[in-house]
Design a protein around this motif. Structure first.
Motif, PDB file in Angstrom:
ATOM      1  N   SER A 101      17.618 -15.750  30.925  1.00 54.15           N
ATOM      2  CA  SER A 101      19.145 -15.256  30.736  1.00 54.15           C
ATOM      3  C   SER A 101      19.717 -15.209  29.290  1.00 54.15           C
ATOM      4  N   TRP A 102      19.175 -16.545  28.662  1.00 51.48           N
ATOM      5  CA  TRP A 102      19.535 -16.812  27.256  1.00 51.48           C
ATOM      6  C   TRP A 102      18.869 -15.497  26.259  1.00 51.48           C
ATOM      7  N   GLN A 103      17.564 -15.162  26.490  1.00 49.51           N
ATOM      8  CA  GLN A 103      16.936 -14.283  25.889  1.00 49.51           C
ATOM      9  C   GLN A 103      17.763 -12.749  26.033  1.00 49.51           C
ATOM     10  N   ARG A 104      18.038 -12.505  27.322  1.00 50.91           N
ATOM     11  CA  ARG A 104      18.764 -11.278  27.508  1.00 50.91           C
ATOM     12  C   ARG A 104      20.193 -11.138  27.138  1.00 50.91           C
ATOM     13  N   ALA A 105      20.862 -12.315  26.814  1.00 44.41           N
ATOM     14  CA  ALA A 105      22.254 -12.468  26.211  1.00 44.41           C
ATOM     15  C   ALA A 105      22.159 -12.458  24.961  1.00 44.41           C
ATOM     16  N   ALA A 106      20.969 -12.939  24.189  1.00 44.87           N
ATOM     17  CA  ALA A 106      20.817 -12.500  22.715  1.00 44.87           C
ATOM     18  C   ALA A 106      20.719 -11.392  22.546  1.00 44.87           C
ATOM     19  N   GLU A 107      19.773 -10.708  23.420  1.00 43.60           N
ATOM     20  CA  GLU A 107      19.491  -9.189  22.926  1.00 43.60           C
ATOM     21  C   GLU A 107      20.772  -8.183  23.274  1.00 43.60           C
ATOM     22  N   ALA A 108      21.636  -9.053  24.193  1.00 41.06           N
ATOM     23  CA  ALA A 108      22.880  -7.954  24.392  1.00 41.06           C
ATOM     24  C   ALA A 108      24.208  -8.279  23.448  1.00 41.06           C
ATOM     25  N   LEU A 117      25.933 -17.281  26.999  1.00 43.75           N
ATOM     26  CA  LEU A 117      25.187 -16.968  28.475  1.00 43.75           C
ATOM     27  C   LEU A 117      26.051 -15.847  29.388  1.00 43.75           C
ATOM     28  N   ALA A 118      27.198 -15.887  28.987  1.00 42.09           N
ATOM     29  CA  ALA A 118      28.056 -14.779  29.793  1.00 42.09           C
ATOM     30  C   ALA A 118      27.766 -13.550  29.390  1.00 42.09           C
ATOM     31  N   ASN A 119      26.992 -13.514  27.993  1.00 43.73           N
ATOM     32  CA  ASN A 119      26.559 -11.947  27.677  1.00 43.73           C
ATOM     33  C   ASN A 119      25.490 -11.359  28.218  1.00 43.73           C
TER      34      ASN A 119
END
Length: 123
Positions: A101-108, A117-119
């Motif tokens: 989830s943090w990785q997806r948030a970082a990429e977004a 994390l909300a990202n």
């Protein structure tokens, strides 16, 4: 972080990168946060120095680790995750889901904006 603020024996963790003054050196803010979280949990008695050193050492000596030590704090986080799972504090699958989830948030997250994390677009 000054030397007087670091009272935990975790400062003596195997291969911990240090400045010429002997203070921990962190390549990124997340590494400092992982270090601080580990020190906090150790100081609260969740695990002892020997248990931490054994767990971290096992991670540092796994095959495929970077010869130059550039993945030291990746090993640190893996050791902390393994120890928390072993102690029943956190489920290994839950930790992996949060990492993803943090990785997806970082990429977004747009460049220059704080990663939250909300990202995560899947949250």
């Amino acid at each position: 972080m000054s030397r007087c603020e670091i009272s935990s024996p975790l400062v003596q963790s195997p291969q911990l990168p240090k400045s010429p003054d002997g203070e921990p050196v962190f390549p990124e803010p997340w590494a400092a946060e992982a270090f601080a979280m580990t020190v906090h949990l150790h100081e609260r008695g969740l695990f002892g120095w020997d248990e931490w050193a054994k767990t971290l050492s096992a991670e540092l000596h796994k095959p495929g680790r970077a010869d130059d030590g550039s993945d030291y704090f990746d090993c640190w986080v893996a050791a902390l995750s393994a120890l928390l799972a072993k102690l029943g504090v956190a489920d290994a699958a839950m930790i992996l889901d949060l990492q993803k989830s943090w990785q997806r948030a970082a990429e977004a997250t747009p460049h220059g904006k704080p990663i939250e994390l909300a990202n995560d677009p899947l949250r």
